[in-house]
Scaffold this motif. Structure first.
Motif, PDB file in Angstrom:
ATOM      1  N   ILE A 270      68.041 103.578  25.793  1.00 35.44           N
ATOM      2  CA  ILE A 270      67.322 102.604  24.983  1.00 35.44           C
ATOM      3  C   ILE A 270      65.861 103.014  24.844  1.00 35.44           C
ATOM      4  CG2 ILE A 270      66.632 100.191  24.783  1.00 35.44           C
ATOM      5  CD1 ILE A 270      69.601 100.592  24.422  1.00 35.44           C
ATOM      6  N   LYS A 271      65.303 103.565  25.887  1.00 37.69           N
ATOM      7  CA  LYS A 271      63.889 103.989  25.857  1.00 37.69           C
ATOM      8  C   LYS A 271      63.662 105.035  24.780  1.00 37.69           C
ATOM      9  CE  LYS A 271      60.235 105.859  28.823  1.00 37.69           C
ATOM     10  NZ  LYS A 271      59.891 106.340  30.204  1.00 37.69           N
ATOM     11  N   GLU A 272      64.529 106.038  24.732  1.00 36.90           N
ATOM     12  CA  GLU A 272      64.389 107.090  23.722  1.00 36.90           C
ATOM     13  C   GLU A 272      64.674 106.545  22.326  1.00 36.90           C
ATOM     14  OE1 GLU A 272      63.229 110.215  24.054  1.00 36.90           O
ATOM     15  OE2 GLU A 272      62.747 109.508  26.084  1.00 36.90           O
ATOM     16  N   PHE A 273      65.624 105.619  22.238  1.00 40.13           N
ATOM     17  CA  PHE A 273      65.941 105.029  20.935  1.00 40.13           C
ATOM     18  C   PHE A 273      64.737 104.273  20.394  1.00 40.13           C
ATOM     19  CE2 PHE A 273      67.482 101.488  18.336  1.00 40.13           C
ATOM     20  CZ  PHE A 273      68.169 102.190  17.361  1.00 40.13           C
ATOM     21  N   LYS A 274      64.058 103.520  21.253  1.00 38.28           N
ATOM     22  CA  LYS A 274      62.877 102.772  20.823  1.00 38.28           C
ATOM     23  C   LYS A 274      61.803 103.709  20.279  1.00 38.28           C
ATOM     24  CE  LYS A 274      63.143  98.660  23.783  1.00 38.28           C
ATOM     25  NZ  LYS A 274      62.489  97.921  24.894  1.00 38.28           N
ATOM     26  N   LYS A 275      61.682 104.857  20.907  1.00 40.30           N
ATOM     27  CA  LYS A 275      60.695 105.835  20.438  1.00 40.30           C
ATOM     28  C   LYS A 275      61.039 106.317  19.036  1.00 40.30           C
ATOM     29  CE  LYS A 275      59.256 107.739  24.917  1.00 40.30           C
ATOM     30  NZ  LYS A 275      59.233 108.970  25.770  1.00 40.30           N
ATOM     31  N   LYS A 276      62.325 106.543  18.802  1.00 39.04           N
ATOM     32  CA  LYS A 276      62.748 107.045  17.498  1.00 39.04           C
ATOM     33  C   LYS A 276      62.456 106.058  16.376  1.00 39.04           C
ATOM     34  CE  LYS A 276      66.445 110.153  19.059  1.00 39.04           C
ATOM     35  NZ  LYS A 276      65.923 111.393  18.423  1.00 39.04           N
ATOM     36  N   ILE A 277      62.578 104.763  16.671  1.00 37.71           N
ATOM     37  CA  ILE A 277      62.311 103.759  15.625  1.00 37.71           C
ATOM     38  C   ILE A 277      60.888 103.207  15.736  1.00 37.71           C
ATOM     39  CG2 ILE A 277      64.748 103.131  15.445  1.00 37.71           C
ATOM     40  CD1 ILE A 277      64.028 100.532  16.980  1.00 37.71           C
ATOM     41  N   LYS A 278      60.067 103.872  16.563  1.00 35.93           N
ATOM     42  CA  LYS A 278      58.649 103.511  16.728  1.00 35.93           C
ATOM     43  C   LYS A 278      58.473 102.073  17.200  1.00 35.93           C
ATOM     44  CE  LYS A 278      57.301 106.863  13.204  1.00 35.93           C
ATOM     45  NZ  LYS A 278      56.639 107.102  11.892  1.00 35.93           N
ATOM     46  N   SER A 279      59.404 101.653  18.068  1.00 32.24           N
ATOM     47  CA  SER A 279      59.361 100.329  18.694  1.00 32.24           C
ATOM     48  C   SER A 279      59.270  99.179  17.697  1.00 32.24           C
ATOM     49  CB  SER A 279      58.188 100.250  19.689  1.00 32.24           C
ATOM     50  OG  SER A 279      58.381 101.159  20.753  1.00 32.24           O
ATOM     51  N   LYS A 280      59.840  99.371  16.524  1.00 35.64           N
ATOM     52  CA  LYS A 280      59.834  98.298  15.522  1.00 35.64           C
ATOM     53  C   LYS A 280      60.740  97.143  15.981  1.00 35.64           C
ATOM     54  CE  LYS A 280      58.982 101.289  11.531  1.00 35.64           C
ATOM     55  NZ  LYS A 280      59.538 101.810  10.250  1.00 35.64           N
ATOM     56  N   LYS A 281      60.376  95.947  15.563  1.00 34.19           N
ATOM     57  CA  LYS A 281      61.164  94.763  15.900  1.00 34.19           C
ATOM     58  C   LYS A 281      62.529  94.841  15.218  1.00 34.19           C
ATOM     59  CE  LYS A 281      60.207  90.993  13.705  1.00 34.19           C
ATOM     60  NZ  LYS A 281      61.479  90.672  13.003  1.00 34.19           N
ATOM     61  N   ILE A 282      63.569  94.473  15.949  1.00 31.31           N
ATOM     62  CA  ILE A 282      64.931  94.495  15.415  1.00 31.31           C
ATOM     63  C   ILE A 282      65.453  93.062  15.343  1.00 31.31           C
ATOM     64  CG2 ILE A 282      67.298  95.283  15.793  1.00 31.31           C
ATOM     65  CD1 ILE A 282      66.057  97.616  17.428  1.00 31.31           C
ATOM     66  N   ASP A 283      65.752  92.590  14.143  1.00 30.53           N
ATOM     67  CA  ASP A 283      66.253  91.229  13.965  1.00 30.53           C
ATOM     68  C   ASP A 283      67.766  91.131  14.136  1.00 30.53           C
ATOM     69  OD1 ASP A 283      63.768  89.806  13.154  1.00 30.53           O
ATOM     70  OD2 ASP A 283      63.828  91.206  11.464  1.00 30.53           O
ATOM     71  N   ILE A 284      68.476  92.208  13.752  1.00 30.12           N
ATOM     72  CA  ILE A 284      69.938  92.176  13.732  1.00 30.12           C
ATOM     73  C   ILE A 284      70.487  93.475  14.316  1.00 30.12           C
ATOM     74  CG2 ILE A 284      71.987  91.926  12.258  1.00 30.12           C
ATOM     75  CD1 ILE A 284      69.725  91.016  10.082  1.00 30.12           C
ATOM     76  N   ILE A 285      71.497  93.361  15.140  1.00 32.01           N
ATOM     77  CA  ILE A 285      72.284  94.530  15.539  1.00 32.01           C
ATOM     78  C   ILE A 285      73.697  94.309  15.031  1.00 32.01           C
ATOM     79  CG2 ILE A 285      73.302  95.834  17.445  1.00 32.01           C
ATOM     80  CD1 ILE A 285      70.834  95.409  19.060  1.00 32.01           C
ATOM     81  N   CYS A 286      74.205  95.273  14.270  1.00 30.12           N
ATOM     82  CA  CYS A 286      75.552  95.164  13.718  1.00 30.12           C
ATOM     83  C   CYS A 286      76.336  96.425  14.055  1.00 30.12           C
ATOM     84  CB  CYS A 286      75.499  94.964  12.195  1.00 30.12           C
ATOM     85  SG  CYS A 286      74.809  96.375  11.273  1.00 30.12           S
ATOM     86  N   GLY A 287      77.650  96.357  13.898  1.00 27.60           N
ATOM     87  CA  GLY A 287      78.448  97.552  14.121  1.00 27.60           C
ATOM     88  C   GLY A 287      79.915  97.245  14.340  1.00 27.60           C
ATOM     89  N   GLY A 288      80.692  98.317  14.360  1.00 29.88           N
ATOM     90  CA  GLY A 288      82.132  98.206  14.566  1.00 29.88           C
ATOM     91  C   GLY A 288      82.601  99.259  15.544  1.00 29.88           C
ATOM     92  N   PRO A 289      82.673  98.937  16.843  1.00 34.36           N
ATOM     93  CA  PRO A 289      83.160  99.900  17.828  1.00 34.36           C
ATOM     94  C   PRO A 289      84.553 100.403  17.461  1.00 34.36           C
ATOM     95  CG  PRO A 289      82.220  97.990  18.915  1.00 34.36           C
ATOM     96  CD  PRO A 289      82.306  97.662  17.459  1.00 34.36           C
TER      97      PRO A 289
END
Length: 391
Positions: free
Chosen positions: A61-80
């Motif tokens: 998660i730490k590296e992921f936050k860096k990739k998106i420049k710690s922008k606020k995320i309102d929605i997480i979606c997906g289909g495992p």
């Protein structure tokens, strides 16, 4: 000025869900999938988002936050991945892929979005999968999310295909979970308040070309190599198929009959219909990952990947990367963008309804959810049918 709402797409595949959400006015920040060709497709069509290919279990998660420049995320979606739940295959409730939704939970726990959207096959509602179904609710409710589940059908939202999926929607902002209202009729249904269902013909006329150019529409790749197969399909009319002995006798001359005894076949029928031609006057059946599942309505060939994508309601400018096999995998596994757009619009309403709080002193009634989830023909609005009951 309209407020920007952002989302990330886990197990994104090519990005059908993201495509629809963006058309609904939501902003995609990133997509994650372990199939490299799918992420190449995602990046090609979501130019302002980050595409990450790799095993989600190894993404911090730490590296992921860096990739998106710690922008606020309102929605997480997906289909495992849902092969273990599938009603098409044998279905294995112990399939390890069934538990990849825990990675979805990990991202939700760390990133704390306001809304979550999870998509899966209808087989998840089967009795044998009730423990997994219950676990999904337990996981998100432990994180403070009020979760609902309903089955939606893509043709009700403008897609020229009948495709049913379980859609989970949850929120931690104490608002009602909103599902999109049905906009299009079922085949043969007459309801003046709804539009006629879109058809294969509509898809081929409207979703094949973009500015007089077609992507992924190579007729050569859709040709049939077997002369026997070509002979057989040439006798099958538009909308026809062969599943029973009566179909074989109705459509094929005796010299082209199958070399088997129908009485020795289980239930005296093929498990799936063979030589199935699409009908231009109706929505298509569910598009799957198999490129030879359906045949063109009038030509003696299979569908091109662009034709399949049009039936999934991908816009004609959406271009797929990778081999033909990979493209079919991406298309067959996707959420139809037109259905996703309807869901995305409903999500926006939820985010704008933050002042309309509801009580959360309730407990999930899993059996009630399972028994009512298929009521996708009805608009659920009254409090009794919020899939909850008071303690």
């Amino acid at each position: 000025m309209n407020k920007e709402y952002t989302f990330i797409d886990l197990f994104s595949g090519a990005g059908g869900l993201s495509c629809g959400f963006e058309k609904a006015g939501l902003t995609c920040l990133a997509g994650i999938d372990f199939l490299k060709p799918a992420i190449e497709t995602f990046k090609k069509n979501h130019k302002n988002a980050i595409g990450i290919d790799g095993d989600i279990r190894k993404i911090s998660i730490k590296e992921f936050k860096k990739k998106i420049k710690s922008k606020k995320i309102d929605i997480i979606c997906g289909g495992p991945p849902c092969q273990g739940f599938s009603t098409i295959g044998t279905g294995d409730a112990k399939d390890s892929r069934n538990h990849l939704f825990l990675e979805f939970v990990r991202f939700v726990k760390e990133l704390k979005p306001q809304i979550i959207v999870l998509e899966n096959v209808t087989g998840l509602l089967a009795k044998k999968n009730i423990n997994t179904f219950q676990s999904i609710f337990n996981c998100f409710e432990d994180l403070g999310y009020d979760l609902n589940a309903r089955v939606l059908s893509s043709h009700h939202y403008g897609a020229p295909q009948i495709r049913r999926r379980v859609i989970f929607i949850g929120n931690r902002i104490n608002v009602e979970n909103i599902y999109p209202s049905k906009k299009y009729n079922n085949v043969g249904e007459i309801n003046s308040k709804l539009k006629p269902p879109r058809t294969v013909s509509w898809a081929f006329k409207n979703l094949i070309k973009f500015k007089n150019k077609s992507f992924n529409h190579n007729i050569e790749t859709a040709k049939i190599k077997s002369t026997l197969e070509t002979s057989r399909i040439s006798h099958v009319p538009e909308g026809g198929s062969i599943r029973y002995e009566r179909d074989e006798k109705k459509y094929l001359p005796k010299k082209l009959w199958f070399d088997h005894d129908w009485n020795e076949i289980g239930e005296k029928r093929f498990r799936e219909a063979k030589f199935a031609r699409l009908d231009r006057s109706k929505p298509s059946p569910t598009i799957v990952t198999a490129s030879r599942m359906y045949y063109h309505p009038t030509e003696n060939r299979y569908l091109t990947t662009r034709e399949a994508a049009s039936l999934q309601s991908f816009p004609p400018e959406f271009e797929f990367s990778g081999s033909i096999t990979s493209q079919w995998t991406q298309i067959g596994n996707a959420v139809p963008p037109m259905m996703a757009e309807a869901i995305g619009s409903a999500i926006k309403k939820m985010l704008k309804n933050k002042k309309k709080k509801i009580k959360k002193n309730t407990k999930t009634n899993i059996e009630f959810i399972r028994s009512t989830a298929f009521n996708y023909d009805k608009d659920v609005s009254d409090q009794e049918k919020q899939l909850k009951f008071n303690l």
